[in-house]
Design a protein around this motif. Structure first.
Motif, PDB file in Angstrom:
ATOM      1  N   THR A 249     -27.054  62.979  58.460  1.00 58.47           N
ATOM      2  CA  THR A 249     -27.676  62.180  59.387  1.00 58.47           C
ATOM      3  C   THR A 249     -29.896  62.163  59.582  1.00 58.47           C
ATOM      4  O   THR A 249     -30.309  62.305  60.581  1.00 58.47           O
ATOM      5  N   LEU A 250     -29.868  62.160  58.271  1.00 59.83           N
ATOM      6  CA  LEU A 250     -31.523  62.588  58.187  1.00 59.83           C
ATOM      7  C   LEU A 250     -31.864  61.104  57.524  1.00 59.83           C
ATOM      8  O   LEU A 250     -31.060  60.160  56.413  1.00 59.83           O
ATOM      9  N   TYR A 251     -33.020  60.682  57.714  1.00 57.19           N
ATOM     10  CA  TYR A 251     -33.358  59.736  55.843  1.00 57.19           C
ATOM     11  C   TYR A 251     -34.835  60.002  55.715  1.00 57.19           C
ATOM     12  O   TYR A 251     -34.917  61.207  55.576  1.00 57.19           O
ATOM     13  N   VAL A 252     -34.825  59.820  54.573  1.00 54.50           N
ATOM     14  CA  VAL A 252     -35.262  60.530  52.970  1.00 54.50           C
ATOM     15  C   VAL A 252     -36.053  59.333  52.721  1.00 54.50           C
ATOM     16  O   VAL A 252     -35.153  58.021  52.215  1.00 54.50           O
ATOM     17  N   CYS A 253     -37.364  59.732  51.801  1.00 55.08           N
ATOM     18  CA  CYS A 253     -38.252  58.711  51.738  1.00 55.08           C
ATOM     19  C   CYS A 253     -38.267  59.872  50.097  1.00 55.08           C
ATOM     20  O   CYS A 253     -38.405  60.699  49.968  1.00 55.08           O
ATOM     21  N   PRO A 254     -37.757  58.879  49.241  1.00 55.56           N
ATOM     22  CA  PRO A 254     -37.999  58.926  47.686  1.00 55.56           C
ATOM     23  C   PRO A 254     -39.245  59.436  46.565  1.00 55.56           C
ATOM     24  O   PRO A 254     -39.482  59.720  45.731  1.00 55.56           O
TER      25      PRO A 254
END
Length: 113
Positions: free
Chosen positions: A20-25
């Protein structure tokens, strides 16, 4: 393929969707995808070594021995500094230390008392 939004924290375009989340690597920031205001949008916040926000008038404790430039004095670990004042710049805390006098400190070397 749908276009993923850039990271609101660092602006990276390499974001990915994880559940349900967006993630920045690149910076590790996670967000829900709703319109989120970046933390730097308002007034800048100064944080201590543990990540706690500091404010004018707080009391802090030094977490590392700090040499005082131009003298042989040292601010020892555990020194309590009362009634700090936040200022702009690299050394973002203005204070007066008993036995040493007025000086500027970096927030990364203090923790909130």
């Amino acid at each position: 393929m749908s276009e993923l939004p850039p990271c609101p924290q660092c602006g990276s375009t390499f974001t990915y969707h994880d559940g349900t989340l967006y993630v920045c690597p690149e910076c590790g920031h996670e967000w829900s995808g709703e319109a989120e205001v970046p933390a730097d949008a308002g007034e800048p916040t100064v944080r201590d070594a543990n990540g706690n926000p500091l404010a004018d008038g707080d009391n802090v404790t030094v977490i590392k021995d700090l040499k005082v430039k131009g003298t042989s004095s040292v601010v020892k670990v555990g020194t309590k500094v009362k009634n700090i004042r936040l200022v702009e710049g690299d050394h973002d805390i203005d204070c007066k230390i008993d036995g040493i006098g007025p000086m500027k400190l970096k927030s990364e070397f203090v923790k909130k008392a």
